[in-house]
Design a protein around this motif. Structure first.
Motif, PDB file in Angstrom:
ATOM      1  N   PRO A 219      32.488  20.751  53.902  1.00  0.00           N
ATOM      2  CA  PRO A 219      33.716  21.134  54.603  1.00  0.00           C
ATOM      3  C   PRO A 219      33.499  21.208  56.103  1.00  0.00           C
ATOM      4  CG  PRO A 219      32.742  23.025  53.517  1.00  0.00           C
ATOM      5  CD  PRO A 219      31.920  21.844  53.119  1.00  0.00           C
ATOM      6  N   ASN A 220      34.554  20.893  56.864  1.00  0.00           N
ATOM      7  CA  ASN A 220      34.444  20.923  58.318  1.00  0.00           C
ATOM      8  C   ASN A 220      34.023  22.318  58.768  1.00  0.00           C
ATOM      9  OD1 ASN A 220      35.509  18.422  57.943  1.00  0.00           O
ATOM     10  ND2 ASN A 220      37.363  18.757  59.148  1.00  0.00           N
ATOM     11  N   PRO A 221      33.029  22.416  59.641  1.00  0.00           N
ATOM     12  CA  PRO A 221      32.543  23.738  60.055  1.00  0.00           C
ATOM     13  C   PRO A 221      33.580  24.508  60.865  1.00  0.00           C
ATOM     14  CG  PRO A 221      31.538  22.006  61.370  1.00  0.00           C
ATOM     15  CD  PRO A 221      32.309  21.325  60.277  1.00  0.00           C
ATOM     16  N   ASN A 222      33.584  25.831  60.674  1.00  0.00           N
ATOM     17  CA  ASN A 222      34.441  26.692  61.478  1.00  0.00           C
ATOM     18  C   ASN A 222      33.883  26.812  62.895  1.00  0.00           C
ATOM     19  OD1 ASN A 222      36.187  27.273  59.340  1.00  0.00           O
ATOM     20  ND2 ASN A 222      34.883  28.941  58.632  1.00  0.00           N
ATOM     21  N   ARG A 223      34.791  27.040  63.837  1.00  0.00           N
ATOM     22  CA  ARG A 223      34.343  27.323  65.204  1.00  0.00           C
ATOM     23  C   ARG A 223      33.497  28.596  65.169  1.00  0.00           C
ATOM     24  NH1 ARG A 223      36.428  30.812  68.704  1.00  0.00           N
ATOM     25  NH2 ARG A 223      38.314  31.074  67.461  1.00  0.00           N
ATOM     26  N   PRO A 224      32.305  28.553  65.731  1.00  0.00           N
ATOM     27  CA  PRO A 224      31.431  29.725  65.651  1.00  0.00           C
ATOM     28  C   PRO A 224      32.047  30.925  66.350  1.00  0.00           C
ATOM     29  CG  PRO A 224      30.562  28.117  67.200  1.00  0.00           C
ATOM     30  CD  PRO A 224      31.689  27.458  66.490  1.00  0.00           C
ATOM     31  N   THR A 225      31.945  32.087  65.694  1.00  0.00           N
ATOM     32  CA  THR A 225      32.445  33.317  66.309  1.00  0.00           C
ATOM     33  C   THR A 225      31.425  33.807  67.324  1.00  0.00           C
ATOM     34  OG1 THR A 225      31.441  34.592  64.545  1.00  0.00           O
ATOM     35  CG2 THR A 225      33.736  33.982  64.261  1.00  0.00           C
ATOM     36  N   SER A 226      31.937  34.299  68.418  1.00  0.00           N
ATOM     37  CA  SER A 226      31.050  34.710  69.507  1.00  0.00           C
ATOM     38  C   SER A 226      30.218  35.922  69.088  1.00  0.00           C
ATOM     39  CB  SER A 226      31.867  35.062  70.750  1.00  0.00           C
ATOM     40  OG  SER A 226      32.817  36.052  70.440  1.00  0.00           O
ATOM     41  N   VAL A 227      28.985  35.955  69.549  1.00  0.00           N
ATOM     42  CA  VAL A 227      28.065  37.039  69.218  1.00  0.00           C
ATOM     43  C   VAL A 227      28.269  38.198  70.189  1.00  0.00           C
ATOM     44  CG1 VAL A 227      25.644  37.705  69.013  1.00  0.00           C
ATOM     45  CG2 VAL A 227      26.397  35.435  68.265  1.00  0.00           C
ATOM     46  N   ARG A 228      28.343  39.403  69.635  1.00  0.00           N
ATOM     47  CA  ARG A 228      28.472  40.605  70.448  1.00  0.00           C
ATOM     48  C   ARG A 228      27.088  41.169  70.748  1.00  0.00           C
ATOM     49  NH1 ARG A 228      32.118  43.779  66.911  1.00  0.00           N
ATOM     50  NH2 ARG A 228      30.567  45.393  67.043  1.00  0.00           N
ATOM     51  N   HIS A 229      26.889  41.603  71.981  1.00  0.00           N
ATOM     52  CA  HIS A 229      25.623  42.231  72.343  1.00  0.00           C
ATOM     53  C   HIS A 229      25.851  43.714  72.572  1.00  0.00           C
ATOM     54  CE1 HIS A 229      23.279  38.458  73.011  1.00  0.00           C
ATOM     55  NE2 HIS A 229      24.503  37.983  73.058  1.00  0.00           N
ATOM     56  N   GLU A 230      25.079  44.538  71.885  1.00  0.00           N
ATOM     57  CA  GLU A 230      25.231  45.978  72.022  1.00  0.00           C
ATOM     58  C   GLU A 230      23.867  46.643  72.060  1.00  0.00           C
ATOM     59  OE1 GLU A 230      27.805  47.717  69.143  1.00  0.00           O
ATOM     60  OE2 GLU A 230      29.398  46.237  69.414  1.00  0.00           O
ATOM     61  N   THR A 231      23.875  47.838  72.583  1.00  0.00           N
ATOM     62  CA  THR A 231      22.658  48.649  72.535  1.00  0.00           C
ATOM     63  C   THR A 231      22.862  49.758  71.529  1.00  0.00           C
ATOM     64  OG1 THR A 231      23.449  50.094  74.305  1.00  0.00           O
ATOM     65  CG2 THR A 231      22.121  48.178  74.946  1.00  0.00           C
ATOM     66  N   LEU A 232      21.798  50.097  70.830  1.00  0.00           N
ATOM     67  CA  LEU A 232      21.850  51.169  69.834  1.00  0.00           C
ATOM     68  C   LEU A 232      20.734  52.164  70.147  1.00  0.00           C
ATOM     69  CD1 LEU A 232      23.102  52.239  67.204  1.00  0.00           C
ATOM     70  CD2 LEU A 232      21.451  50.864  65.949  1.00  0.00           C
ATOM     71  N   ARG A 233      21.135  53.332  70.648  1.00  0.00           N
ATOM     72  CA  ARG A 233      20.155  54.371  70.958  1.00  0.00           C
ATOM     73  C   ARG A 233      20.085  55.352  69.796  1.00  0.00           C
ATOM     74  NH1 ARG A 233      23.294  53.978  75.433  1.00  0.00           N
ATOM     75  NH2 ARG A 233      22.387  52.912  77.233  1.00  0.00           N
ATOM     76  N   LEU A 234      18.912  55.492  69.243  1.00  0.00           N
ATOM     77  CA  LEU A 234      18.743  56.365  68.077  1.00  0.00           C
ATOM     78  C   LEU A 234      17.783  57.495  68.402  1.00  0.00           C
ATOM     79  CD1 LEU A 234      18.437  53.677  65.246  1.00  0.00           C
ATOM     80  CD2 LEU A 234      20.430  55.070  65.826  1.00  0.00           C
ATOM     81  N   LEU A 235      18.076  58.643  67.826  1.00  0.00           N
ATOM     82  CA  LEU A 235      17.194  59.801  67.949  1.00  0.00           C
ATOM     83  C   LEU A 235      16.676  60.133  66.555  1.00  0.00           C
ATOM     84  CD1 LEU A 235      15.933  62.190  69.436  1.00  0.00           C
ATOM     85  CD2 LEU A 235      18.077  63.445  69.062  1.00  0.00           C
ATOM     86  N   LEU A 236      15.394  59.933  66.342  1.00  0.00           N
ATOM     87  CA  LEU A 236      14.792  60.191  65.035  1.00  0.00           C
ATOM     88  C   LEU A 236      13.975  61.472  65.120  1.00  0.00           C
ATOM     89  CD1 LEU A 236      14.290  59.467  62.175  1.00  0.00           C
ATOM     90  CD2 LEU A 236      12.699  57.690  62.895  1.00  0.00           C
ATOM     91  N   ILE A 237      14.471  62.500  64.466  1.00  0.00           N
ATOM     92  CA  ILE A 237      13.824  63.810  64.507  1.00  0.00           C
ATOM     93  C   ILE A 237      13.011  64.007  63.232  1.00  0.00           C
ATOM     94  CG2 ILE A 237      14.206  66.293  64.678  1.00  0.00           C
ATOM     95  CD1 ILE A 237      16.840  65.659  66.120  1.00  0.00           C
ATOM     96  N   VAL A 238      11.730  64.338  63.401  1.00  0.00           N
ATOM     97  CA  VAL A 238      10.834  64.558  62.269  1.00  0.00           C
ATOM     98  C   VAL A 238      10.336  65.997  62.338  1.00  0.00           C
ATOM     99  CG1 VAL A 238       8.769  63.762  61.059  1.00  0.00           C
ATOM    100  CG2 VAL A 238      10.142  62.146  62.395  1.00  0.00           C
ATOM    101  N   ASP A 239      10.486  66.728  61.233  1.00  0.00           N
ATOM    102  CA  ASP A 239      10.076  68.127  61.274  1.00  0.00           C
ATOM    103  C   ASP A 239       8.619  68.276  60.845  1.00  0.00           C
ATOM    104  OD1 ASP A 239       9.921  67.951  58.557  1.00  0.00           O
ATOM    105  OD2 ASP A 239      11.227  69.651  58.148  1.00  0.00           O
TER     106      ASP A 239
END
Length: 350
Positions: A219-239
Motif C-alpha cells: 500500500p502507498n505509504p502514509n506521509r510520515p508524522t513529525s517527531v516531537r522532541h521533549e525532555t523528561l525530568r524524573l526524580l527517583l527516590i530510593v529509601d
DNA sequence: CATTCGTGGCT
DNA sequence: TAGCCAAGAAT
C-alpha cells in the motif's frame, strides 16, 4: 460462496496457514477478544507470551471484571498501548453488568464495548463465534491494496472506505473463522510488507500490483508524522530499604494508569519536591544524576534526565495520597510499569 | 480529518 | 543505522 479470491485464500491456508497460535486453541469468544485487543498494532510473536500469562491469570470475563486495574496493567507491562488494558478492563465490567457475563455476538453490541472498533468487532464475530464478520487490519489492507492496486494514502477516509468495501466483497458467509484466519495468515506470512513471496501466493495470478510489477509500491505509504522532541525530568527516590517511590500517572495520556518515578515537569529543586511529597528534608541523603539518554516512542523523542535521591532513613510519606507507593521489586506488588520505569529501576538496583 | 497512544523487529 | 511500521481505537 463463489468468490474466487476467498476460495483460493482458504485453500492456501489449509496447507500453509498458521495453526499453532495459542488463541486458536481452547477457542472461546473471551480468549479471541483478549487476543484481538493485544494484537492491535502488535505482532503475533510479541503477543504470545503476554496472552498466555494474561488468560492463565484471568481466564474468564468475570475474573477480568473483578480484578483490580493494577493487576490488569501489571499483566500488560511491556506490551505497550496501555489504554488497551484499561479499556479491556472497563469493557469486561460492562459485559458482566449489561450482557450477563456473555461476550455479545452482534456487530453493534461489540462496537459499543470500549476498545473494540469495526475491525476488532469483525474479528471477534468471525474468529470467536464463526459468524460473518469483516476484518480490515494491516494485513488485509496490504493484501487488498496490492490485489486491487488501490492508490492513495491508506489512512485517508476515501481509501479506507474503498478497502472496507473490497474486504466486505471478498468475505464469505461460510467458513467465517477459517477465512478470517486465512486472509490474515496470507498477509502475515506470504504477502508481507517487504520481500513478499508472490511465487507461492494463491491469488497472484489476478493481482493487479504484481501484474504491473508494482507490488512494492502498495500500500502507498502514509506521509510520515513529525517527531516531537521533549525532555523528561524524573526524580527517583530510593529509601533506606532499597524501595523506590513511584507515582501513578493520570488515566489519560502517555503511560496512563502506570507507575513512574516522580515527574519533574517544572524543573523544581529537590528539596521543594521532597516537601511536596511529604518527605522529611532534614534527614541525610545522597544525590546523583544519571547520564541522560534518549527514549524513543512512536512519535516522541524523550531526552530523559534522572535525578536519584538515596534516603538514609525511613521516609515518612503523606498517607493521604493514593497516587504514591514504595515499590520493592522483591516484594513485587501488582503494578503496571512501563519499560522505561523497569529500565530505571534496574539501574538503581545495582 | 489528524493526532495520540509503546514497544520491538525489520531492513 | 535510522527510520518504518505491526492483528487499530479513541479523541
Amino acid at each position: 460462496m463463489t468468490d474466487w479470491f476467498a476460495q483460493r485464500v482458504l485453500s492456501w491456508a489449509e496447507r500453509y496457514g498458521r495453526t499453532d497460535l495459542p488463541w486458536q486453541h481452547e477457542r472461546t469468544p473471551y480468549r479471541v477478544w483478549v487476543a484481538e485487543i493485544m494484537l492491535q498494532q502488535t505482532q503475533a510473536r510479541t503477543v504470545i507470551p503476554y496472552f498466555e500469562r494474561f488468560t492463565s491469570r484471568l481466564p474468564t470475563v468475570t475474573s477480568l471484571a473483578e480484578a483490580p486495574l493494577d493487576d490488569v496493567l501489571s499483566l500488560w507491562t511491556g506490551l505497550g498501548y496501555y489504554r488497551r488494558a484499561r479499556l479491556l478492563h472497563k469493557a469486561a465490567q460492562k459485559v458482566v453488568h449489561e450482557h450477563n457475563g456473555q461476550v455479545p455476538n452482534t456487530l453493534d453490541e461489540l462496537i459499543e464495548l470500549p476498545g473494540i472498533g469495526r475491525s476488532t468487532a469483525g474479528a471477534i464475530l468471525s474468529s470467536g463465534f464463526d459468524q460473518p464478520g469483516v476484518i480490515l487490519d494491516g494485513n488485509v489492507k496490504r493484501v487488498l491494496a496490492r490485489f486491487h492496486a488501490v492508490d492513495g494514502e491508506v489512512r485517508r477516509a476515501a481509501v479506507l472506505n474503498q478497502l472496507w468495501a473490497l474486504a466486505e466483497s471478498h468475505t464469505p458467509n461460510v467458513r467465517n473463522a477459517a477465512y478470517a484466519q486465512a486472509i490474515m495468515d496470507l498477509g502475515a506470512t506470504c504477502c508481507t510488507k517487504s520481500t513478499p513471496n508472490c511465487s507461492q501466493c494463491p491469488i497472484s495470478s489476478r493481482c493487479e500490483a504484481l501484474d504491473a510489477d508494482k507490488v512494492a509500491q502498495y500500500p502507498n505509504p502514509n506521509r510520515p508524522t513529525s517527531v516531537r522532541h521533549e525532555t523528561l525530568r524524573l526524580l527517583l527516590i530510593v529509601d533506606a530499604q532499597g524501595r523506590s517511590l513511584l507515582q501513578r500517572q493520570s488515566q489519560d495520556g502517555l503511560w496512563g494508569g502506570l507507575w513512574l518515578p516522580i515527574r519533574n515537569e517544572s524543573n523544581a529543586c529537590i528539596p521543594e519536591l521532597l516537601i511536596q511529597l511529604g518527605i522529611d528534608t532534614e534527614q541525610n541523603r545522597r544525590e546523583e544524576t544519571l547520564a541522560p539518554f534518549i527514549h524513543t516512542l512512536s512519535h516522541i523523542r524523550f531526552e530523559v534526565t534522572t535525578h536519584v535521591v538515596y534516603l538514609a532513613e525511613e521516609a515518612s510519606l503523606d498517607s493521604s495520597r493514593d497516587d504514591l507507593v514504595w515499590f520493592d521489586s522483591d516484594d513485587s506488588p501488582s503494578l503496571g510499569l512501563s519499560k522505561l520505569t523497569l529500565a530505571l529501576l534496574d539501574k538503581v538496583q545495582k
